[in-house]
Design a protein around this motif. Structure first.
Motif, PDB file in Angstrom:
ATOM      1  N   THR A   7      -0.945 -13.237  31.677  1.00 49.40           N
ATOM      2  CA  THR A   7      -1.982 -12.732  32.696  1.00 49.40           C
ATOM      3  C   THR A   7      -1.374 -13.439  33.800  1.00 49.40           C
ATOM      4  OG1 THR A   7      -3.492 -12.382  31.064  1.00 49.40           O
ATOM      5  CG2 THR A   7      -4.176 -12.782  33.402  1.00 49.40           C
ATOM      6  N   ILE A   8      -1.239 -12.494  34.799  1.00 49.61           N
ATOM      7  CA  ILE A   8      -0.713 -13.061  36.246  1.00 49.61           C
ATOM      8  C   ILE A   8      -1.970 -12.898  37.236  1.00 49.61           C
ATOM      9  CG2 ILE A   8       0.965 -12.652  37.957  1.00 49.61           C
ATOM     10  CD1 ILE A   8       2.176 -13.513  35.568  1.00 49.61           C
ATOM     11  N   ARG A 307      -7.574 -14.141  45.125  1.00 46.72           N
ATOM     12  CA  ARG A 307      -8.860 -14.208  44.778  1.00 46.72           C
ATOM     13  C   ARG A 307      -9.154 -13.906  43.289  1.00 46.72           C
ATOM     14  NH1 ARG A 307     -10.890  -9.682  46.796  1.00 46.72           N
ATOM     15  NH2 ARG A 307      -9.087  -8.786  47.802  1.00 46.72           N
ATOM     16  N   PRO A 308     -10.326 -14.328  42.880  1.00 45.60           N
ATOM     17  CA  PRO A 308     -10.387 -13.974  41.110  1.00 45.60           C
ATOM     18  C   PRO A 308     -10.658 -12.391  40.989  1.00 45.60           C
ATOM     19  CG  PRO A 308     -11.914 -15.695  42.052  1.00 45.60           C
ATOM     20  CD  PRO A 308     -11.213 -15.192  43.200  1.00 45.60           C
ATOM     21  N   GLY A 309     -10.674 -11.855  40.097  1.00 42.85           N
ATOM     22  CA  GLY A 309     -10.613 -10.422  39.725  1.00 42.85           C
ATOM     23  C   GLY A 309      -9.522  -9.494  39.923  1.00 42.85           C
ATOM     24  N   LEU A 310      -8.421 -10.432  40.492  1.00 45.78           N
ATOM     25  CA  LEU A 310      -7.244  -9.547  40.581  1.00 45.78           C
ATOM     26  C   LEU A 310      -6.177  -9.834  39.548  1.00 45.78           C
ATOM     27  CD1 LEU A 310      -6.975  -9.710  44.579  1.00 45.78           C
ATOM     28  CD2 LEU A 310      -8.022  -7.680  43.091  1.00 45.78           C
ATOM     29  N   GLU A 311      -6.679 -10.364  38.563  1.00 45.60           N
ATOM     30  CA  GLU A 311      -5.323 -10.648  37.219  1.00 45.60           C
ATOM     31  C   GLU A 311      -5.057  -9.466  36.739  1.00 45.60           C
ATOM     32  OE1 GLU A 311      -8.702 -11.895  37.554  1.00 45.60           O
ATOM     33  OE2 GLU A 311      -8.536 -13.915  38.210  1.00 45.60           O
ATOM     34  N   VAL A 312      -3.875  -9.513  36.213  1.00 47.03           N
ATOM     35  CA  VAL A 312      -3.161  -8.469  35.767  1.00 47.03           C
ATOM     36  C   VAL A 312      -2.408  -8.921  34.423  1.00 47.03           C
ATOM     37  CG1 VAL A 312      -1.240  -6.552  35.759  1.00 47.03           C
ATOM     38  CG2 VAL A 312      -2.640  -6.995  37.903  1.00 47.03           C
ATOM     39  N   THR A 313      -2.791  -8.247  33.335  1.00 47.13           N
ATOM     40  CA  THR A 313      -2.174  -8.471  31.938  1.00 47.13           C
ATOM     41  C   THR A 313      -0.991  -7.625  31.818  1.00 47.13           C
ATOM     42  OG1 THR A 313      -4.159  -9.783  31.433  1.00 47.13           O
ATOM     43  CG2 THR A 313      -2.733  -9.038  29.625  1.00 47.13           C
ATOM     44  N   LEU A 314       0.135  -8.268  31.141  1.00 46.63           N
ATOM     45  CA  LEU A 314       0.943  -7.505  30.761  1.00 46.63           C
ATOM     46  C   LEU A 314       1.333  -7.733  28.959  1.00 46.63           C
ATOM     47  CD1 LEU A 314       3.637  -8.747  32.966  1.00 46.63           C
ATOM     48  CD2 LEU A 314       2.911  -6.269  32.888  1.00 46.63           C
ATOM     49  N   ARG A 315       1.725  -6.942  28.500  1.00 38.40           N
ATOM     50  CA  ARG A 315       1.765  -6.923  26.878  1.00 38.40           C
ATOM     51  C   ARG A 315       3.181  -6.706  26.618  1.00 38.40           C
ATOM     52  NH1 ARG A 315      -1.803  -2.880  23.643  1.00 38.40           N
ATOM     53  NH2 ARG A 315      -0.667  -1.214  25.122  1.00 38.40           N
ATOM     54  N   ARG A 316       3.845  -7.295  25.752  1.00 33.52           N
ATOM     55  CA  ARG A 316       5.199  -7.153  25.346  1.00 33.52           C
ATOM     56  C   ARG A 316       5.171  -5.890  24.433  1.00 33.52           C
ATOM     57  NH1 ARG A 316       9.538 -10.247  24.916  1.00 33.52           N
ATOM     58  NH2 ARG A 316       8.370 -12.202  25.220  1.00 33.52           N
ATOM     59  N   THR A 317       6.407  -5.017  24.602  1.00 31.93           N
ATOM     60  CA  THR A 317       6.380  -3.522  24.292  1.00 31.93           C
ATOM     61  C   THR A 317       7.846  -3.272  24.353  1.00 31.93           C
ATOM     62  OG1 THR A 317       5.438  -1.224  24.242  1.00 31.93           O
ATOM     63  CG2 THR A 317       5.877  -2.341  26.475  1.00 31.93           C
ATOM     64  N   LYS A 318       8.005  -1.949  23.787  1.00 29.58           N
ATOM     65  CA  LYS A 318       9.285  -1.083  24.419  1.00 29.58           C
ATOM     66  C   LYS A 318       8.877   0.163  25.183  1.00 29.58           C
ATOM     67  CE  LYS A 318      12.567  -3.687  22.714  1.00 29.58           C
ATOM     68  NZ  LYS A 318      13.498  -4.512  23.431  1.00 29.58           N
ATOM     69  N   LYS A 319       9.026   0.007  26.404  1.00 29.44           N
ATOM     70  CA  LYS A 319       8.399   1.469  27.155  1.00 29.44           C
ATOM     71  C   LYS A 319       9.516   1.847  28.118  1.00 29.44           C
ATOM     72  CE  LYS A 319       4.609   3.228  29.289  1.00 29.44           C
ATOM     73  NZ  LYS A 319       3.414   3.054  30.246  1.00 29.44           N
ATOM     74  N   GLY A 338      14.666   6.124  32.627  1.00 26.25           N
ATOM     75  CA  GLY A 338      14.980   6.388  31.342  1.00 26.25           C
ATOM     76  C   GLY A 338      15.269   5.114  30.326  1.00 26.25           C
ATOM     77  N   LYS A 339      15.583   4.039  31.085  1.00 25.02           N
ATOM     78  CA  LYS A 339      15.603   2.706  30.354  1.00 25.02           C
ATOM     79  C   LYS A 339      14.388   2.252  29.842  1.00 25.02           C
ATOM     80  CE  LYS A 339      19.887   0.680  32.350  1.00 25.02           C
ATOM     81  NZ  LYS A 339      20.530  -0.614  32.683  1.00 25.02           N
ATOM     82  N   GLU A 340      14.602   1.151  29.091  1.00 27.34           N
ATOM     83  CA  GLU A 340      13.338   0.604  28.400  1.00 27.34           C
ATOM     84  C   GLU A 340      13.256  -0.642  28.935  1.00 27.34           C
ATOM     85  OE1 GLU A 340      13.624  -0.097  24.000  1.00 27.34           O
ATOM     86  OE2 GLU A 340      12.736   2.093  23.629  1.00 27.34           O
ATOM     87  N   LEU A 341      11.750  -0.884  29.156  1.00 35.43           N
ATOM     88  CA  LEU A 341      11.332  -2.222  29.563  1.00 35.43           C
ATOM     89  C   LEU A 341      10.848  -2.759  28.626  1.00 35.43           C
ATOM     90  CD1 LEU A 341       9.916  -1.496  33.433  1.00 35.43           C
ATOM     91  CD2 LEU A 341      12.201  -2.450  32.373  1.00 35.43           C
ATOM     92  N   ASP A 342      10.649  -4.275  28.462  1.00 41.26           N
ATOM     93  CA  ASP A 342      10.149  -5.196  27.537  1.00 41.26           C
ATOM     94  C   ASP A 342       8.576  -5.339  27.719  1.00 41.26           C
ATOM     95  OD1 ASP A 342      12.573  -5.090  26.000  1.00 41.26           O
ATOM     96  OD2 ASP A 342      13.042  -6.990  26.856  1.00 41.26           O
ATOM     97  N   TRP A 343       8.120  -5.000  28.818  1.00 46.43           N
ATOM     98  CA  TRP A 343       6.714  -5.148  28.956  1.00 46.43           C
ATOM     99  C   TRP A 343       6.039  -4.333  29.794  1.00 46.43           C
ATOM    100  CZ3 TRP A 343       4.762  -9.949  27.888  1.00 46.43           C
ATOM    101  CH2 TRP A 343       5.737 -11.085  27.391  1.00 46.43           C
ATOM    102  N   GLU A 344       4.675  -4.002  29.601  1.00 41.21           N
ATOM    103  CA  GLU A 344       3.953  -2.775  30.286  1.00 41.21           C
ATOM    104  C   GLU A 344       2.363  -3.642  30.569  1.00 41.21           C
ATOM    105  OE1 GLU A 344       2.475   0.383  27.828  1.00 41.21           O
ATOM    106  OE2 GLU A 344       2.118  -0.765  25.846  1.00 41.21           O
ATOM    107  N   ILE A 345       1.913  -3.041  31.636  1.00 42.40           N
ATOM    108  CA  ILE A 345       0.591  -3.302  32.115  1.00 42.40           C
ATOM    109  C   ILE A 345      -0.508  -2.875  30.845  1.00 42.40           C
ATOM    110  CG2 ILE A 345      -1.072  -3.338  33.801  1.00 42.40           C
ATOM    111  CD1 ILE A 345       1.276  -2.909  35.780  1.00 42.40           C
ATOM    112  N   ILE A 346      -1.472  -3.788  30.826  1.00 46.18           N
ATOM    113  CA  ILE A 346      -2.415  -3.279  29.893  1.00 46.18           C
ATOM    114  C   ILE A 346      -3.701  -3.335  30.529  1.00 46.18           C
ATOM    115  CG2 ILE A 346      -1.438  -3.527  27.425  1.00 46.18           C
ATOM    116  CD1 ILE A 346      -3.062  -6.168  27.278  1.00 46.18           C
ATOM    117  N   SER A 347      -4.042  -4.136  31.509  1.00 43.10           N
ATOM    118  CA  SER A 347      -5.434  -4.092  32.360  1.00 43.10           C
ATOM    119  C   SER A 347      -4.842  -4.748  33.849  1.00 43.10           C
ATOM    120  CB  SER A 347      -6.145  -4.988  31.902  1.00 43.10           C
ATOM    121  OG  SER A 347      -5.935  -6.493  32.077  1.00 43.10           O
ATOM    122  N   ALA A 348      -5.450  -4.002  34.641  1.00 51.11           N
ATOM    123  CA  ALA A 348      -5.183  -4.235  36.171  1.00 51.11           C
ATOM    124  C   ALA A 348      -6.750  -3.983  36.888  1.00 51.11           C
ATOM    125  CB  ALA A 348      -4.166  -3.617  36.547  1.00 51.11           C
TER     126      ALA A 348
END
Lengths: 348, 348
Positions: A7-8, A307-319, A338-348
């Motif tokens: 979470t960032i 500011r609080p409330g602007l956190e973004v959470t990433l999940r490990r994945t293959k996307k 077309g390439k794969e990333l190891d992370w995706e956003i699950i909440s923003a």
């Protein structure tokens, strides 16, 4: 680090191109999609954003497209910019002024040739605590052996001189690509910072040789230059932070159709930005610096605390990254399509 | 010099790609069209030309297309090449052997990784007075900061060592692109020569950044590197001569269609070669060296003296280069398509 989520706090992109018209309607939504709630917007439109009124109009257009993003605006440094206009811009909340050397990147034909003429403007900016954003390259010139490969190191004496002349003026050297630039910024005072793009953490010259979708300005350079960019993030230096320089062009402008038409310079990362940066930082062992790089460092320099409330959470994945993003008649091909990333956003 | 006509004795192109199949039928005719009666033909076909029999078959195919050109043949250096095969090739009139580092250019996947294993072959070549043609680049390697920009300077110690080990072996460093390469060849003995392409006399890195039709391997480099190539021709150094490296690809291979498909490396100059070289040499004050550069120097090194009756005459003019050359399903876009040259061929 093998965490499965991260979470960032309040990711902020301190260099992004959102263009105009219907293209802007496609692109502006990608800021939030890519995990970012703050966009520092470049003024190199056609025509460029030259004054407060134009900047505020542009800001309102962006807000109409996505009101959930905070847009920080910049003016295009040109002879019509005056100290009075700087004070007006500052009062209107405009954060900075962007300097483009003449002819070195997209819509920079009106760029500057020498800085002395702008000293009164810079003095006013220093008083108003506005930020000067530098596209740090000099134009190519065969007589002096200057070309796209050494245009950035050749610019650095200008940065040193500006900082010496205006030591309290906050200056950002944008999209650094060389070890020389990293070392120069490190050697200067706390009012000088530096943005780094994700694509310059990935690419070297070989990657854009014959591959237009990896071609941008400044061009990616030697492996050792890329290493210097990675190292300064890994060491956690507080004056280096993300500016994506996400620079979209329609696909037909990225393909070399004829010998008389070169392709447009720019790599597009907005819709995948936070997962891409996480992927890249992890690849060179700097995932623990993700929040500093994409949020804390830049926000501290720009005095825009999270500011609080602007956190973004990433999940490990293959996307897999989408091949193209389109809306109506507009489309754009992202970096690493077309390439794969190891992370995706699950909440923003 | 303001002569309105120029007559050149027997132009010879000591590095050219004539490809295979129907494409070859289009290209091979361009040798004579471009003013040349001798073509030193590269062996990087699919599959490559690995032995005498294959080289003679290829030569007969080229002769069937245009019997008026003299074709000098080369073998592709590979593990299957033996000293016996060298003696056989020499007896059959094959002039040289071409070495490609692995993976650095078109169809070089089978290229060499180290030279020591080939010393028996080189010893036989030295005995037979065959020529070793070197694509003088090492593969890119991030760990050693090697990329397309310094691949040629990094190769030069191999050239020095080969020359020291086989001082009587005639060696040509092909398509030099750097001041370092020019100075290295000048410093070595009379058995070491160097070819220079016309496009490397015209281009720097800025010209192929985002412009696939100017993209070739080795890539064009700094303005100072180009200046070194121009200067060594202007000084009339006898061991530097033309090898066009005219390297055709179909137009769709020169355009970056997708992020996963880079464009092919190669610039095509054959059909305009002699007028182009005259135009370029005149542009930097070396038109008086035209005959030495395109004929005398190379023919002396290869022991192929000009025969009478092969003169070509150029006339001063303004002639636009064709946008495309086509035959049947095949087509190719030449270098500087649509630009004007100051010379044209009036008799060949």
């Amino acid at each position: 680090m093998s965490a499965s989520t991260l979470t960032i706090a309040a990711p902020a992109d301190f260099h992004v191109h959102l263009r105009q018209g219907t293209f802007s309607e496609l692109l502006t939504k990608h800021v939030k999609l890519g995990g970012f709630g703050l966009a520092y917007v470049m003024p190199n439109l056609q025509p460029p954003i030259l004054n407060t009124e134009e900047a505020l109009l542009y800001k309102s257009q962006l807000q109409a497209i996505d009101p959930t993003v905070e847009y920080m605006m910049t003016l295009y440094l040109s002879p019509e910019l005056t100290p009075d206009e700087i004070r007006k811009a500052s009062a209107a909340g405009i954060a900075g002024v962007k300097s483009y050397p003449r002819g070195v990147t997209t819509n920079s034909e009106g760029g500057i040739e020498s800085y002395e003429a702008y000293y009164p403007v810079f003095a006013a900016m220093q008083e108003e605590d506005m930020v000067l954003n530098l596209h740090g390259e000099v134009p190519s010139c065969s007589e002096t052996n200057t070309c796209v490969l050494n245009a950035e190191p050749t610019f650095l004496p200008h940065l040193r001189k500006l900082h010496a002349t205006f030591p309290k003026l906050r200056i950002v050297l944008e999209h650094a690509t060389t070890r020389a630039a990293v070392e120069c910024v490190k050697s200067l005072g706390d009012t000088v910072a530096c943005t780094i793009t994700p694509h310059h953490l990935a690419l070297i010259v070989d990657d854009w040789a014959g591959q237009a979708f990896n071609f941008c300005k400044p061009v990616a350079k030697y492996p050792d230059d890329r290493q210097a960019l990675r190292d300064v993030i890994k060491e956690g230096h507080p004056r280096f932070f993300l500016g994506s320089d996400s620079a979209p062009h329609p696909p037909n402008k990225k393909s070399t159709a004829t010998p008389s038409q070169a392709c447009a310079a720019g790599v597009y990362t907005s819709p995948i930005l936070l997962p891409l940066v996480a992927h890249l930082l992890e690849s060179f062992g700097a995932l623990d610096k993700l929040e500093a790089f994409v949020s804390t460092n830049g926000r501290a320099f720009y005095k825009k605390p999270a500011r609080p409330g602007l956190e973004v959470t990433l999940r490990r994945t293959k996307k897999k990254i989408d091949e193209v993003w389109a809306q109506g008649q507009d489309s754009v091909v992202p970096f690493w399509a077309g390439k794969e990333l190891d992370w995706e956003i699950i909440s923003a």
